[in-house]
Design an enzyme around this catalytic site. Structure first.
Site, mmCIF file in Angstrom:
data_model
loop_
_atom_site.group_PDB
_atom_site.id
_atom_site.type_symbol
_atom_site.label_atom_id
_atom_site.label_comp_id
_atom_site.label_asym_id
_atom_site.label_seq_id
_atom_site.Cartn_x
_atom_site.Cartn_y
_atom_site.Cartn_z
ATOM 1 N N LYS A 141 0.552 -1.243 0.037
ATOM 2 C CA LYS A 141 -0.057 -0.129 0.142
ATOM 3 C C LYS A 141 0.788 1.295 0.017
ATOM 4 O O LYS A 141 0.520 2.069 -0.416
ATOM 5 C CB LYS A 141 -1.051 -0.044 1.248
ATOM 6 C CG LYS A 141 -2.242 -0.802 1.254
ATOM 7 C CD LYS A 141 -3.206 -0.499 2.188
ATOM 8 C CE LYS A 141 -2.429 -0.419 3.635
ATOM 9 N NZ LYS A 141 -1.992 -1.509 4.195
ATOM 10 N N LYS A 152 -12.408 -14.241 -6.167
ATOM 11 C CA LYS A 152 -13.100 -14.247 -4.799
ATOM 12 C C LYS A 152 -12.467 -13.412 -3.523
ATOM 13 O O LYS A 152 -13.117 -12.847 -2.920
ATOM 14 C CB LYS A 152 -13.268 -15.802 -4.765
ATOM 15 C CG LYS A 152 -14.170 -15.930 -3.370
ATOM 16 C CD LYS A 152 -15.505 -15.553 -3.636
ATOM 17 C CE LYS A 152 -16.128 -16.411 -4.926
ATOM 18 N NZ LYS A 152 -17.681 -16.166 -5.403
ATOM 19 N N CYS A 160 26.199 4.330 11.040
ATOM 20 C CA CYS A 160 25.810 4.607 12.374
ATOM 21 C C CYS A 160 26.593 3.577 13.314
ATOM 22 O O CYS A 160 27.810 3.714 13.746
ATOM 23 C CB CYS A 160 24.323 4.463 12.654
ATOM 24 S SG CYS A 160 23.825 5.132 14.308
ATOM 25 N N HIS A 181 22.653 8.471 8.926
ATOM 26 C CA HIS A 181 22.005 7.330 8.020
ATOM 27 C C HIS A 181 22.014 7.714 6.505
ATOM 28 O O HIS A 181 20.825 8.656 6.139
ATOM 29 C CB HIS A 181 20.555 6.918 8.461
ATOM 30 C CG HIS A 181 20.755 6.144 9.772
ATOM 31 N ND1 HIS A 181 20.668 4.697 9.655
ATOM 32 C CD2 HIS A 181 20.943 6.377 10.952
ATOM 33 C CE1 HIS A 181 20.958 4.125 10.967
ATOM 34 N NE2 HIS A 181 21.017 5.241 11.794
ATOM 35 N N GLU A 194 21.176 6.575 4.056
ATOM 36 C CA GLU A 194 20.246 6.039 2.821
ATOM 37 C C GLU A 194 18.824 6.573 3.101
ATOM 38 O O GLU A 194 18.077 6.811 2.337
ATOM 39 C CB GLU A 194 19.969 4.252 3.363
ATOM 40 C CG GLU A 194 19.408 4.306 4.707
ATOM 41 C CD GLU A 194 20.424 4.262 6.149
ATOM 42 O OE1 GLU A 194 20.053 3.699 7.098
ATOM 43 O OE2 GLU A 194 21.416 4.674 5.953
#
Length: 544
Positions: free
Chosen positions: A20, A192, A388, A517, A519
């Protein structure tokens, strides 16, 4: 005069983990050209935030610039929509109940009995409306966490049901993500589970305007017609959520099925998708995942490897490098706790590896294995990136084996009963008297001063950068002179504070660590420099 904001509510059914968050981010990406989009994530758990949750249970904690510890879906929001999110945009039932109880204690409810309806649902709606208003949002994406039918999400569903009447049906729409299985032994897509999921949604008073069916292949005409008939949606509004090798393909796939056009018509707005910037980058990723000209093997050595979502942003940062360096990054997972037990042979695991990442973490379980890994890559000239905790352990390894401090350790080890240590990694001064765990670390964005003439300065091409942090410990300033005397360079320090932020080792192909961090601020169009140059060094190492 500010226009009334529009809302898109995204729900999920059948099972969890369908994506989602990525679907919501992809929708935001498609509509963000002319609109200010604000994403809100509604989680049903009673924690006020995910900061104290085990990553193996919940996935990584994404840290925002304002210091908020939020759901990992915010990583997708920031990377796809190109926005800087805020902590208050992550709504949890813990925050809602906390706010209600505080209001009750101060008499805000004038002696009334506080109930789930209207007080909890009113609080949810108020939170959403206020964010949309404060941020002057053109479009607010509201992602409801969990799976429709879960008790935890029912109050959110009731709140957005009431919103439909309050804001008007032309100002809100509902998108439901579901699952279309193809049972083993059958080539037929089955509707279904989707029918049952939509039925549960209908029982909550909601009807989806769009259904996205997650499946291993494109939804065929027959299944779209069946879903449209039984779920009361237009056939054109049944969208394929096909499995992809790269999540950055998803907006392109949605657009092929004219998803943005359907949204434009329903909400009476217009913001044509801008796919030009991403198009060549996504093409590179697709090409390198199918016919790679070069493959780089990267080992991620940690202790949360049982769930790859624990390191979701690291994986995405590596994908960003793939797009720009025109190669494929193949990751392998090394559980360093097993290494300590002797069940993993270090030389065998790292035999065909061209680069090693030691990511962030907490606690001493698995750290001796990580230290073994760091020593191996340092001595064998294999590119290394410490993030880190990974940077801190690189300092411990260097202190032990180069500086001769055999008892070098983390102050954190004392909490696990290890005595006689030399704390080359110690508490930050502001953390010494902290007892509460949640939201008490050094969190969020901070400025870093980069030393000229260093590898870090070459990488960042700037004397000052801003990055995100989540830590309680630091390199002990008492030992910095000795470590520098023995060859380490601390090439980045906090602006206005004596806190080491970047570490590097001269003479090594790539041996760098960041207390921050990297990323968390990487994106497809702008890969994190530490990752980009790390993967580039790994590529050069593989060719040599």
């Amino acid at each position: 005069m500010q226009k009334e904001p529009k809302y898109i509510v995204i729900t999920g059914g059948v099972l969890s983990g369908l994506g989602k968050g990525i679907a919501s981010a992809s929708i935001g990406f498609l509509l963000s050209r002319n609109l200010k989009i604000v994403p809100i994530k509604c989680d049903g758990y009673l924690n006020t935030d995910p900061g104290t949750m085990n990553p193996i249970e919940h996935g990584e904690v994404f840290v925002l610039d304002d210091g908020g510890e939020v759901d990992m879906d915010f990583g997708h929001y920031e990377r796809f929509i190109n926005i800087r999110c805020k902590a208050e945009w992550n709504l949890t039932m813990g925050k809602i109940f906390q706010s209600i109880l505080e209001k009750e204690r101060t008499g805000d409810y004038l002696g009334k009995t506080v109930q789930y309806i209207p007080h909890v649902t009113d609080e949810i709606k108020s939170w959403i409306y206020n964010i949309a208003k404060r941020e002057k949002a053109d479009l607010t994406l509201v992602e409801i966490g969990g799976t429709v039918g879960d008790l935890e999400s029912d109050l959110y569903l009731e709140a957005v049901r009431q919103m439909r009447t309050e804001v008007g049906r032309n100002n809100i729409m509902f998108i439901h993500l579901t699952y279309i299985p193809i049972p083993s032994g059958s080539k037929e897509q089955k509707s279904k589970p989707t029918q049952q999921s939509v039925k549960i949604l209908n029982e909550r008073g909601l009807e989806p305007d769009i259904i996205i069916g997650r499946c291993s292949r494109l939804l065929d005409d027959k299944i779209k017609s069946k879903i449209a008939m039984f779920c009361n949606v237009e056939k054109e509004a049944v969208i394929s959520g096909i499995d992809v090798k790269s999540v950055y393909e998803i907006p392109f796939n949605f657009e092929k099925e004219r998803l943005s056009e359907i949204i434009h018509k329903k909400l009476q707005l217009y913001s044509p998708p801008d796919l030009d910037l991403w198009n060549p980058l996504v093409a590179n990723i697709k090409k390198n995942h199918t016919r790679p000209e070069q493959q780089v093997n990267i080992a991620i050595c940690g202790k949360y490897t049982a769930l790859e979502d624990s390191y979701a942003s690291i994986i995405e940062a590596l994908h960003h490098c793939e797009a720009h360096l025109d190669l494929q990054v193949k990751t392998s997972w090394v559980e360093t706790t097993d290494m300590e037990k002797g069940s993993v042979i270090l030389e065998k695991v790292l035999k065909n590896v061209q680069g090693v990442i030691v990511p962030g973490g907490f606690g001493i379980r698995g750290i001796e294995g990580k230290i073994q890994v760091i020593r191996f890559v340092r001595e064998n000239m294999i590119p290394f990136l410490g993030i880190c905790y990974g940077m801190q352990l690189a300092v411990v390894e260097y202190a032990r084996h180069i500086c001769g401090i055999k008892e070098a350790h983390l102050r954190e080890a004392e909490a696990d009963g290890i005595t006689g240590i030399v704390p080359v990694i110690d508490f930050l001064p502001t953390q010494r008297k902290v007892t509460k765990k949640g939201a008490t670390m050094r969190l969020g964005g901070y400025d870093i001063l980069i030393t000229a003439g260093t590898k870090a300065h070459e990488i960042f091409a700037d004397k000052q950068i801003r990055r995100r942090f989540r830590h309680r410990y630091e390199v002990n300033p008492e030992y910095v002179p000795l470590l520098e005397e023995k060859g380490l360079i601390f090439s980045g320090k906090a602006a206005g504070e004596d806190i080491v932020q970047v570490m590097e080792l001269p003479g090594h192909p790539y041996f760098l660590g960041g207390q921050f961090h990297p990323e968390l601020t990487s994106s497809l169009s702008n890969p994190a420099p530490l990752f980009y140059h790390f993967v580039k060094a790994a590529s050069e190492y593989s060719q040599s």
